[in-house]
Scaffold this active site. Sequence first.
Site, mmCIF file in Angstrom:
data_model
loop_
_atom_site.group_PDB
_atom_site.id
_atom_site.type_symbol
_atom_site.label_atom_id
_atom_site.label_comp_id
_atom_site.label_asym_id
_atom_site.label_seq_id
_atom_site.Cartn_x
_atom_site.Cartn_y
_atom_site.Cartn_z
ATOM 1 N N SER A 1 0.855 -1.193 0.000
ATOM 2 C CA SER A 1 0.000 0.000 0.000
ATOM 3 C C SER A 1 0.879 1.227 0.000
ATOM 4 O O SER A 1 1.958 1.230 0.603
ATOM 5 C CB SER A 1 -0.893 0.030 1.242
ATOM 6 N N TYR B 1 -2.203 -1.150 10.378
ATOM 7 C CA TYR B 1 -2.286 -1.455 8.941
ATOM 8 C C TYR B 1 -1.010 -1.025 8.221
ATOM 9 O O TYR B 1 -0.421 -1.801 7.455
ATOM 10 C CB TYR B 1 -3.504 -0.756 8.326
HETATM 11 P P1 NAP Z 1 -11.559 -6.218 -0.144
HETATM 12 O O1 NAP Z 1 -12.452 -5.651 -1.172
HETATM 13 O O2 NAP Z 1 -11.939 -6.102 1.285
HETATM 14 O O3 NAP Z 1 -11.248 -7.751 -0.468
HETATM 15 C C1 NAP Z 1 -10.381 -8.437 0.404
HETATM 16 C C2 NAP Z 1 -10.152 -9.835 -0.088
HETATM 17 O O4 NAP Z 1 -9.265 -10.484 0.848
HETATM 18 C C3 NAP Z 1 -11.420 -10.658 -0.138
HETATM 19 O O5 NAP Z 1 -11.382 -11.490 -1.266
HETATM 20 C C4 NAP Z 1 -11.340 -11.497 1.149
HETATM 21 O O6 NAP Z 1 -11.970 -12.758 1.042
HETATM 22 C C5 NAP Z 1 -9.843 -11.722 1.226
HETATM 23 N N1 NAP Z 1 -9.433 -12.125 2.571
HETATM 24 C C6 NAP Z 1 -9.658 -11.510 3.751
HETATM 25 N N2 NAP Z 1 -9.157 -12.247 4.751
HETATM 26 C C7 NAP Z 1 -8.606 -13.350 4.195
HETATM 27 C C8 NAP Z 1 -7.955 -14.491 4.701
HETATM 28 N N3 NAP Z 1 -7.747 -14.663 6.004
HETATM 29 N N4 NAP Z 1 -7.528 -15.435 3.823
HETATM 30 C C9 NAP Z 1 -7.741 -15.303 2.488
HETATM 31 N N5 NAP Z 1 -8.350 -14.248 1.955
HETATM 32 C C10 NAP Z 1 -8.784 -13.279 2.801
HETATM 33 O O7 NAP Z 1 -10.086 -5.572 -0.243
HETATM 34 P P2 NAP Z 1 -9.371 -4.674 -1.360
HETATM 35 O O8 NAP Z 1 -9.712 -3.268 -1.090
HETATM 36 O O9 NAP Z 1 -9.598 -5.256 -2.701
HETATM 37 O O10 NAP Z 1 -7.839 -4.865 -0.928
HETATM 38 C C11 NAP Z 1 -7.069 -5.929 -1.442
HETATM 39 C C12 NAP Z 1 -5.606 -5.704 -1.053
HETATM 40 O O11 NAP Z 1 -5.189 -4.425 -1.528
HETATM 41 C C13 NAP Z 1 -5.328 -5.715 0.443
HETATM 42 O O12 NAP Z 1 -4.087 -6.315 0.693
HETATM 43 C C14 NAP Z 1 -5.284 -4.239 0.785
HETATM 44 O O13 NAP Z 1 -4.513 -3.981 1.937
HETATM 45 C C15 NAP Z 1 -4.628 -3.706 -0.468
HETATM 46 N N6 NAP Z 1 -4.874 -2.276 -0.689
HETATM 47 C C16 NAP Z 1 -6.146 -1.836 -0.876
HETATM 48 C C17 NAP Z 1 -6.357 -0.483 -1.082
HETATM 49 C C18 NAP Z 1 -7.716 0.071 -1.307
HETATM 50 O O14 NAP Z 1 -7.882 1.297 -1.194
HETATM 51 N N7 NAP Z 1 -8.715 -0.747 -1.648
HETATM 52 C C19 NAP Z 1 -5.274 0.404 -1.075
HETATM 53 C C20 NAP Z 1 -3.990 -0.091 -0.869
HETATM 54 C C21 NAP Z 1 -3.815 -1.440 -0.680
HETATM 55 P P3 NAP Z 1 -13.526 -12.989 1.457
HETATM 56 O O15 NAP Z 1 -14.290 -11.826 0.929
HETATM 57 O O16 NAP Z 1 -13.853 -14.277 0.797
HETATM 58 O O17 NAP Z 1 -13.594 -13.085 2.937
#
Ligand code: NAP
Length: 248
Positions: free
Chosen positions: A141, A154
């Site tokens: 991130s 985080y």
């Molecule tokens: P999201 O929409 O909340 O989706 C999260 C995903 O992670 C879901 O598929 C969830 O699975 C899975 N997950 C959660 N706990 C898990 C576990 N214990 N084992 C396996 N899978 C698990 O998140 P996102 O916003 O797309 O973010 C994805 C990644 O990008 C993360 O690493 C986040 O830190 C990073 N990121 C996001 C942003 C942002 O603004 N969105 C910015 C920077 C970095 P289920 O739904 O099946 O539970």
Amino acid sequence: MSKLAGKVAVVTGASKGIGAAIAKSLAAEGASVIVNYASSKVGADAVVGAIAASGGKAVAVGGDVSKAAEAKGLIDAAIRNFGRLDILVNNSGVYEFAPIEGVTEELFHRTFNINVLGLLLTTQAAVPHLGEGASIINIGSVASSVTPPHSTVYTGTKGAVDAITGVLAKELGARKIRVNSINPGMVETEGVHAAGFIGTDFEKGTVAQTPLGRIGQVDDIASIATFLASDDSKWLTGELVRAGGGLR
Ligand code: NAP
């Protein structure tokens, strides 16, 4: 010729958000994909359905990446279904912001277990199957360099992801396995909506500090992942690719 034809990928946390978009993007370039989910089987099945509808190959596999046996199960599923492994995307992650007064042992362990231990366990299971030309992509991130307030836990996990990316690039370089990280700025996902970030001063402040003047969309990140998975990036390893429209 599709850039990832004949390759096999595991994408963790691919039931929604950034992971789902990466899974679809890799499949569109010809990779066969393991679509991992933790709780959202319906979401993962929808991603697999979309890939199949476009003529691609994918299988949904449940598993909590923070549990060694379940992380190994994802990798085993790739070998069982598709016979090899070339690309690992460590995307699973959780984010819950809290001021220092609100940090608890539970918040710390949950966040570090999924965002850091999960990445290590999945990578550990994958490495024996990876050969020359393989690509590991960690999702970090931009928070690790922007260091927003109320994000000690985080941002701590994502600082660890940056460091681990560098370590693994050196550790696995001799085997010609590349390891890079994509560090997104704010991206509109199910998780970001659920966290209540959309429409807040935090979102407005982020946009105000972003040269390209908006938050990200999942496709902005998926295309970078596809580049890092392919031989187009064959000379990149240990890189942290900031992907936030210029936010830094
Ligand atoms: P999201 O929409 O909340 O989706 C999260 C995903 O992670 C879901 O598929 C969830 O699975 C899975 N997950 C959660 N706990 C898990 C576990 N214990 N084992 C396996 N899978 C698990 O998140 P996102 O916003 O797309 O973010 C994805 C990644 O990008 C993360 O690493 C986040 O830190 C990073 N990121 C996001 C942003 C942002 O603004 N969105 C910015 C920077 C970095 P289920 O739904 O099946 O539970």
